[in-house]
Motif scaffolding. Sequence first.
Motif, PDB file in Angstrom:
ATOM      1  N   LYS A  38       0.810  -1.220   0.000  1.00  0.00           N
ATOM      2  CA  LYS A  38       0.000   0.000   0.000  1.00  0.00           C
ATOM      3  C   LYS A  38       0.842   1.269   0.000  1.00  0.00           C
ATOM      4  CE  LYS A  38      -4.113  -1.931   2.082  1.00  0.00           C
ATOM      5  NZ  LYS A  38      -5.073  -1.877   3.186  1.00  0.00           N
ATOM      6  N   GLU A  39       2.154   1.122   0.169  1.00  0.00           N
ATOM      7  CA  GLU A  39       3.045   2.281   0.165  1.00  0.00           C
ATOM      8  C   GLU A  39       3.930   2.323  -1.075  1.00  0.00           C
ATOM      9  OE1 GLU A  39       5.208   2.556   3.897  1.00  0.00           O
ATOM     10  OE2 GLU A  39       3.550   1.529   4.896  1.00  0.00           O
ATOM     11  N   LEU A  40       3.827   1.288  -1.928  1.00  0.00           N
ATOM     12  CA  LEU A  40       4.656   1.186  -3.124  1.00  0.00           C
ATOM     13  C   LEU A  40       6.132   1.288  -2.745  1.00  0.00           C
ATOM     14  CD1 LEU A  40       4.189   0.874  -6.214  1.00  0.00           C
ATOM     15  CD2 LEU A  40       4.410   3.334  -6.392  1.00  0.00           C
ATOM     16  N   CYS A  41       6.492   0.537  -1.702  1.00  0.00           N
ATOM     17  CA  CYS A  41       7.805   0.689  -1.095  1.00  0.00           C
ATOM     18  C   CYS A  41       8.341  -0.657  -0.627  1.00  0.00           C
ATOM     19  CB  CYS A  41       7.654   1.658   0.079  1.00  0.00           C
ATOM     20  SG  CYS A  41       9.072   1.805   1.133  1.00  0.00           S
ATOM     21  N   ILE A  42       9.654  -0.800  -0.671  1.00  0.00           N
ATOM     22  CA  ILE A  42      10.351  -1.942  -0.081  1.00  0.00           C
ATOM     23  C   ILE A  42      11.228  -1.389   1.025  1.00  0.00           C
ATOM     24  CG2 ILE A  42      12.054  -3.766  -0.456  1.00  0.00           C
ATOM     25  CD1 ILE A  42      11.064  -3.915  -3.370  1.00  0.00           C
ATOM     26  N   LYS A  43      11.000  -1.857   2.241  1.00  0.00           N
ATOM     27  CA  LYS A  43      11.779  -1.416   3.396  1.00  0.00           C
ATOM     28  C   LYS A  43      12.831  -2.476   3.700  1.00  0.00           C
ATOM     29  CE  LYS A  43       7.650   0.779   5.168  1.00  0.00           C
ATOM     30  NZ  LYS A  43       6.617   0.775   6.194  1.00  0.00           N
ATOM     31  N   VAL A  44      14.084  -2.041   3.816  1.00  0.00           N
ATOM     32  CA  VAL A  44      15.198  -2.950   4.050  1.00  0.00           C
ATOM     33  C   VAL A  44      15.642  -2.817   5.504  1.00  0.00           C
ATOM     34  CG1 VAL A  44      17.540  -3.600   3.373  1.00  0.00           C
ATOM     35  CG2 VAL A  44      15.939  -2.721   1.659  1.00  0.00           C
ATOM     36  N   TYR A  45      15.602  -3.942   6.213  1.00  0.00           N
ATOM     37  CA  TYR A  45      16.062  -4.015   7.597  1.00  0.00           C
ATOM     38  C   TYR A  45      17.392  -4.758   7.588  1.00  0.00           C
ATOM     39  CZ  TYR A  45      11.418  -2.536   9.025  1.00  0.00           C
ATOM     40  OH  TYR A  45      10.252  -1.823   9.197  1.00  0.00           O
ATOM     41  N   ASP A  46      18.487  -4.020   7.801  1.00  0.00           N
ATOM     42  CA  ASP A  46      19.835  -4.571   7.711  1.00  0.00           C
ATOM     43  C   ASP A  46      20.492  -4.510   9.090  1.00  0.00           C
ATOM     44  OD1 ASP A  46      22.463  -5.242   7.161  1.00  0.00           O
ATOM     45  OD2 ASP A  46      22.762  -3.684   5.652  1.00  0.00           O
ATOM     46  N   SER A  47      20.851  -5.671   9.626  1.00  0.00           N
ATOM     47  CA  SER A  47      21.431  -5.739  10.969  1.00  0.00           C
ATOM     48  C   SER A  47      22.901  -5.333  10.995  1.00  0.00           C
ATOM     49  CB  SER A  47      21.283  -7.152  11.541  1.00  0.00           C
ATOM     50  OG  SER A  47      22.014  -8.074  10.758  1.00  0.00           O
ATOM     51  N   MET A  48      23.448  -4.982   9.851  1.00  0.00           N
ATOM     52  CA  MET A  48      24.841  -4.524   9.800  1.00  0.00           C
ATOM     53  C   MET A  48      24.961  -3.147   9.154  1.00  0.00           C
ATOM     54  SD  MET A  48      27.007  -7.969   8.938  1.00  0.00           S
ATOM     55  CE  MET A  48      28.566  -7.113   9.053  1.00  0.00           C
ATOM     56  N   SER A  49      23.875  -2.418   9.051  1.00  0.00           N
ATOM     57  CA  SER A  49      23.920  -1.127   8.352  1.00  0.00           C
ATOM     58  C   SER A  49      24.819  -0.119   9.051  1.00  0.00           C
ATOM     59  CB  SER A  49      22.514  -0.554   8.186  1.00  0.00           C
ATOM     60  OG  SER A  49      21.922  -0.325   9.444  1.00  0.00           O
ATOM     61  N   SER A  50      24.963  -0.194  10.368  1.00  0.00           N
ATOM     62  CA  SER A  50      25.821   0.765  11.068  1.00  0.00           C
ATOM     63  C   SER A  50      27.299   0.418  10.884  1.00  0.00           C
ATOM     64  CB  SER A  50      25.487   0.800  12.555  1.00  0.00           C
ATOM     65  OG  SER A  50      25.785  -0.451  13.157  1.00  0.00           O
ATOM     66  N   ILE A  51      27.583  -0.834  10.548  1.00  0.00           N
ATOM     67  CA  ILE A  51      28.966  -1.286  10.363  1.00  0.00           C
ATOM     68  C   ILE A  51      29.427  -1.029   8.940  1.00  0.00           C
ATOM     69  CG2 ILE A  51      30.480  -3.316  10.398  1.00  0.00           C
ATOM     70  CD1 ILE A  51      28.435  -4.474  12.488  1.00  0.00           C
ATOM     71  N   ARG A  52      28.528  -1.274   8.004  1.00  0.00           N
ATOM     72  CA  ARG A  52      28.888  -1.134   6.594  1.00  0.00           C
ATOM     73  C   ARG A  52      28.673   0.306   6.164  1.00  0.00           C
ATOM     74  NH1 ARG A  52      25.962  -5.778   3.425  1.00  0.00           N
ATOM     75  NH2 ARG A  52      24.114  -4.954   4.402  1.00  0.00           N
ATOM     76  N   SER A  53      29.755   0.938   5.739  1.00  0.00           N
ATOM     77  CA  SER A  53      29.646   2.340   5.311  1.00  0.00           C
ATOM     78  C   SER A  53      28.990   2.447   3.942  1.00  0.00           C
ATOM     79  CB  SER A  53      31.029   2.992   5.279  1.00  0.00           C
ATOM     80  OG  SER A  53      31.868   2.281   4.392  1.00  0.00           O
ATOM     81  N   ASN A  54      29.146   1.408   3.136  1.00  0.00           N
ATOM     82  CA  ASN A  54      28.576   1.413   1.799  1.00  0.00           C
ATOM     83  C   ASN A  54      27.192   0.774   1.841  1.00  0.00           C
ATOM     84  OD1 ASN A  54      27.980   1.282  -0.871  1.00  0.00           O
ATOM     85  ND2 ASN A  54      29.595  -0.147  -1.416  1.00  0.00           N
ATOM     86  N   ARG A  55      26.174   1.565   1.666  1.00  0.00           N
ATOM     87  CA  ARG A  55      24.800   1.066   1.707  1.00  0.00           C
ATOM     88  C   ARG A  55      24.284   0.796   0.311  1.00  0.00           C
ATOM     89  NH1 ARG A  55      21.087   4.056   5.882  1.00  0.00           N
ATOM     90  NH2 ARG A  55      21.741   2.801   7.592  1.00  0.00           N
ATOM     91  N   LYS A  56      25.123   0.195  -0.488  1.00  0.00           N
ATOM     92  CA  LYS A  56      24.748  -0.113  -1.863  1.00  0.00           C
ATOM     93  C   LYS A  56      23.624  -1.143  -1.853  1.00  0.00           C
ATOM     94  CE  LYS A  56      26.639  -2.144  -5.940  1.00  0.00           C
ATOM     95  NZ  LYS A  56      27.587  -3.180  -6.244  1.00  0.00           N
ATOM     96  N   LEU A  57      22.655  -0.906  -2.683  1.00  0.00           N
ATOM     97  CA  LEU A  57      21.514  -1.802  -2.791  1.00  0.00           C
ATOM     98  C   LEU A  57      21.939  -3.110  -3.436  1.00  0.00           C
ATOM     99  CD1 LEU A  57      18.596  -1.274  -1.999  1.00  0.00           C
ATOM    100  CD2 LEU A  57      18.156  -0.617  -4.349  1.00  0.00           C
ATOM    101  N   SER A  58      21.576  -4.232  -2.810  1.00  0.00           N
ATOM    102  CA  SER A  58      21.948  -5.516  -3.404  1.00  0.00           C
ATOM    103  C   SER A  58      21.199  -5.691  -4.727  1.00  0.00           C
ATOM    104  CB  SER A  58      21.640  -6.668  -2.456  1.00  0.00           C
ATOM    105  OG  SER A  58      20.269  -6.996  -2.492  1.00  0.00           O
ATOM    106  N   SER A  59      21.795  -6.475  -5.612  1.00  0.00           N
ATOM    107  CA  SER A  59      21.176  -6.673  -6.922  1.00  0.00           C
ATOM    108  C   SER A  59      19.821  -7.367  -6.788  1.00  0.00           C
ATOM    109  CB  SER A  59      22.101  -7.461  -7.839  1.00  0.00           C
ATOM    110  OG  SER A  59      22.336  -8.752  -7.321  1.00  0.00           O
ATOM    111  N   GLU A  60      19.671  -8.222  -5.759  1.00  0.00           N
ATOM    112  CA  GLU A  60      18.388  -8.905  -5.557  1.00  0.00           C
ATOM    113  C   GLU A  60      17.274  -7.912  -5.233  1.00  0.00           C
ATOM    114  OE1 GLU A  60      21.207  -9.818  -4.112  1.00  0.00           O
ATOM    115  OE2 GLU A  60      21.611 -11.819  -4.855  1.00  0.00           O
TER     116      GLU A  60
END
Length: 182
Positions: A38-60
Motif C-alpha cells: 500500500k506504500e509502493l515501497c520496499i523497506k530494508v532491515y539490515d542488521s549490519m547497516s551501522s557497520i557497513r559504510s557502503n549502503r549499496k543496494l543488493s542486486s536482488e
Amino acid sequence: MEGYAIPSGMPWHLTDDVYVPINSNTEFHWDLTVVALKELCIKVYDSMSSIRSNRKLSSEIQKMATMLPKYLELSGFFEKNERTNWSVLKCYQGKNKSHPFEVSHVTGIAQQESSSLDCGIFVAAYAEYLSDGLQVPSCGISADTILLRYALLLWNYGIVKARNGYVSDNENSEMRKTIKKI
C-alpha cells in the motif's frame, strides 16, 4: 509468526506487507525486506547497516523493486480491489502501475556485533517484532537470548506434539494456541 498458519496460496491482494529474507549475492549476509504494497515501497532491515559504510543496494533488491510492480500488474493484482482500492492510494496516484517500488533502508534499529554471523537471527527477530505490530527496537536484541527462546519453543512444541501423538503440524490448532502462550 503469531502462531497462525497462513495458507501459502493466500493472494497478495489480501495482505498489506510481504516479508522476504534476502541473501546478498556478494557476501554471506541476510537482510529482511518488507514489501509494503500500500506504500509502493520496499523497506530494508539490515542488521549490519551501522557497520557497513557502503549502503549499496543488493542486486536482488534492485531486481525485486523493478520486476515486482510489473509482475503485479500482469497478474491482475491491481484489479482485485475488494479489500483495497489501489487507484485512491496517494502513492499510486499519478504513477503507472509498473513504476518501480521505492527502496528505503530502515535506520535506528538494533544491530548485530561486527564479528558475529547472527544476521539470520536478527532477520527472524525483526520479522517477529513487525508481525506483532511493533517497531524494531534500536537496541537490546541479544542473539543468544533469541536462540535460546527459539530452542525452548521448538523443544516445547516437540513435547506437546509427542504427548498428543501427532504426526503432522496440521492436526491440532489447540497445540498452536498452547505454543503461542509461551
